[in-house]
Design a protein around this motif. Structure first.
Motif, PDB file in Angstrom:
ATOM      1  N   SER A  68      -2.656  48.743  65.428  1.00 55.57           N
ATOM      2  CA  SER A  68      -0.822  47.747  65.554  1.00 55.57           C
ATOM      3  C   SER A  68      -1.040  47.988  66.947  1.00 55.57           C
ATOM      4  O   SER A  68       0.212  48.645  67.548  1.00 55.57           O
ATOM      5  CB  SER A  68      -0.565  49.209  64.988  1.00 55.57           C
ATOM      6  N   GLY A  70       0.828  45.749  68.502  1.00 55.92           N
ATOM      7  CA  GLY A  70       2.761  45.367  68.993  1.00 55.92           C
ATOM      8  C   GLY A  70       3.254  46.584  68.403  1.00 55.92           C
ATOM      9  O   GLY A  70       4.153  46.430  68.486  1.00 55.92           O
ATOM     10  N   ALA A  71       2.894  47.592  68.197  1.00 57.61           N
ATOM     11  CA  ALA A  71       4.095  48.560  67.563  1.00 57.61           C
ATOM     12  C   ALA A  71       4.453  49.741  68.621  1.00 57.61           C
ATOM     13  O   ALA A  71       4.053  50.146  69.674  1.00 57.61           O
ATOM     14  CB  ALA A  71       3.183  49.746  67.029  1.00 57.61           C
ATOM     15  N   ASP A  72       5.715  49.897  68.088  1.00 54.81           N
ATOM     16  CA  ASP A  72       6.418  50.298  69.701  1.00 54.81           C
ATOM     17  C   ASP A  72       6.293  51.925  69.629  1.00 54.81           C
ATOM     18  O   ASP A  72       7.451  52.585  69.460  1.00 54.81           O
ATOM     19  CB  ASP A  72       8.043  50.487  69.615  1.00 54.81           C
ATOM     20  N   TRP A 101       2.016  44.618  64.720  1.00 54.98           N
ATOM     21  CA  TRP A 101       2.111  46.017  64.448  1.00 54.98           C
ATOM     22  C   TRP A 101       2.144  46.401  62.818  1.00 54.98           C
ATOM     23  O   TRP A 101       2.146  44.991  62.303  1.00 54.98           O
ATOM     24  CB  TRP A 101       3.816  47.169  64.647  1.00 54.98           C
ATOM     25  N   HIS A 104       3.929  52.512  61.617  1.00 56.32           N
ATOM     26  CA  HIS A 104       4.924  53.304  62.400  1.00 56.32           C
ATOM     27  C   HIS A 104       5.172  54.646  61.402  1.00 56.32           C
ATOM     28  O   HIS A 104       5.230  55.037  59.840  1.00 56.32           O
ATOM     29  CB  HIS A 104       6.289  52.565  61.203  1.00 56.32           C
ATOM     30  N   LEU A 115       6.759  41.256  65.428  1.00 59.80           N
ATOM     31  CA  LEU A 115       7.021  41.804  66.680  1.00 59.80           C
ATOM     32  C   LEU A 115       7.976  40.603  67.405  1.00 59.80           C
ATOM     33  O   LEU A 115       7.643  39.142  67.708  1.00 59.80           O
ATOM     34  CB  LEU A 115       6.506  42.568  67.830  1.00 59.80           C
ATOM     35  N   TYR A 117       9.658  38.682  70.460  1.00 54.66           N
ATOM     36  CA  TYR A 117       8.961  37.864  71.880  1.00 54.66           C
ATOM     37  C   TYR A 117       9.626  38.080  73.109  1.00 54.66           C
ATOM     38  O   TYR A 117      10.308  37.214  73.306  1.00 54.66           O
ATOM     39  CB  TYR A 117       8.780  37.182  71.818  1.00 54.66           C
ATOM     40  N   ALA A 121       8.346  44.349  75.033  1.00 50.07           N
ATOM     41  CA  ALA A 121       7.423  43.835  74.261  1.00 50.07           C
ATOM     42  C   ALA A 121       6.236  43.817  74.928  1.00 50.07           C
ATOM     43  O   ALA A 121       4.431  44.078  74.890  1.00 50.07           O
ATOM     44  CB  ALA A 121       7.161  42.544  72.776  1.00 50.07           C
ATOM     45  N   SER A 154      14.529  37.091  70.122  1.00 48.96           N
ATOM     46  CA  SER A 154      12.970  37.283  71.471  1.00 48.96           C
ATOM     47  C   SER A 154      13.895  35.774  72.360  1.00 48.96           C
ATOM     48  O   SER A 154      14.941  35.365  72.113  1.00 48.96           O
ATOM     49  CB  SER A 154      12.193  35.551  70.339  1.00 48.96           C
TER      50      SER A 154
END
Length: 292
Positions: A68, A70-72, A101, A104, A115, A117, A121, A154
């Motif tokens: 994951s 791209g996970a925040d 991602w 969560h 996700l 851009y 990010a 984005s």
């Protein structure tokens, strides 16, 4: 390990349990195999028995689907440590992950989700990649996603995002040609232009796969990254275009669902290798003619 770890500039295939015996019995002339890392994170059992035997004769690569990136949120450190164990155990020629991602709040999804851009990010994806590369002690590859929608928030194109992350972290890129066609068709942009602008200097692996065709609610063609059939003719054409720019590059046939008999998958790899060699020879001949 009895063979070099490096993935050669040849075609390979995703290793499937259905083909273990065929591979060990036939020892086919194929460049390398790729495995989904998460399928081998147990301590032992039949998967490792077969992978160890195949690794003695072939290079392998690890392709992750669960970090994951791209996970925040922070990376799952226990997952990362399991990936390190695999990396140390099998000495893969390549290690890759998706620009996506998939988890969560402790919940894991079956899909690789997109996700936006944005500069923010770029920063958190880069932070995650830096952490992975630090733990593994090597550069990894980041794969362009297949997408079905885009985010209004984005701030940059996908290509600019990938290049920014690569420059910031030193990671390499994995060019998935089928993903390019899927995204281009679904979002109405030119797949050829995307390939022509891709930062090939960072590419260390190419993926090819089949996709399913459907229609959206408006009746428009919708491509789904299904990995359940042979590579489409348009993907082969885009692959030749990619090799014309990238040169000889390790190339993988992905076929994860409705897996066919070994001879069918092997034939796909042979087709990829013929295109790679032919296109590379053509570019070399053109360069020689221009120099003369």
């Amino acid at each position: 390990m009895t063979v070099s770890a490096a993935a050669p500039a040849r075609a390979g295939v995703g290793l499937k349990a259905q083909h273990y015996e065929d591979i060990l019995g036939q020892r086919p002339d194929i460049g390398w195999f790729e495995v989904h890392a998460e399928n081998y994170m147990g301590a032992g059992g039949p998967p490792h028995h077969y992978l160890e035997a195949i690794r003695r004769d072939y290079p392998i690569s690890l392709h992750g689907v669960g970090l994951s990136i791209g996970a925040d949120r922070p990376l799952d450190e226990s997952h990362l440590q399991r990936l390190k164990v695999l990396n140390d155990r099998y000495e893969p020629g390549l290690v890759s992950e998706h620009l996506a991602w998939s988890s969560h709040g402790g919940v894991f999804f079956n899909d690789l989700l997109p996700l936006p851009y944005t500069g923010e990010a770029v920063a958190h994806v880069s932070e995650h990649i830096d952490r992975v590369q630090s733990v593994l002690g090597r550069r990894i590859l980041l794969e362009n996603p297949s997408t079905y929608v885009s985010f209004e928030v984005s701030e940059m194109s996908e290509l600019d995002f990938l290049q920014a992350v690569s420059l910031r972290t030193g990671c390499y890129l994995l060019l998935d040609v089928n993903n390019v066609l899927v995204s281009a068709t679904n979002q109405n942009f030119s797949a050829e232009d995307y390939i022509d602008a891709f930062p090939m200097e960072a590419v260390r692996e190419i993926h090819l796969a089949g996709h399913a065709r459907d229609r959206d609610d408006a009746g428009n063609v919708l491509l789904i990254d299904a990995h359940d059939r042979a590579v489409d003719d348009k993907v082969w054409s885009l692959y030749a275009r990619s090799i014309a720019r990238a040169g000889m590059t390790p190339t993988l046939i992905e076929w994860d669902n409705d897996v066919p008999a070994w001879k069918t998958l092997f034939a796909e790899a042979r087709t990829a290798e013929r295109i790679m060699v032919t296109q590379y020879a053509l570019q070399a001949e053109m360069a020689h003619a221009a120099a003369g």
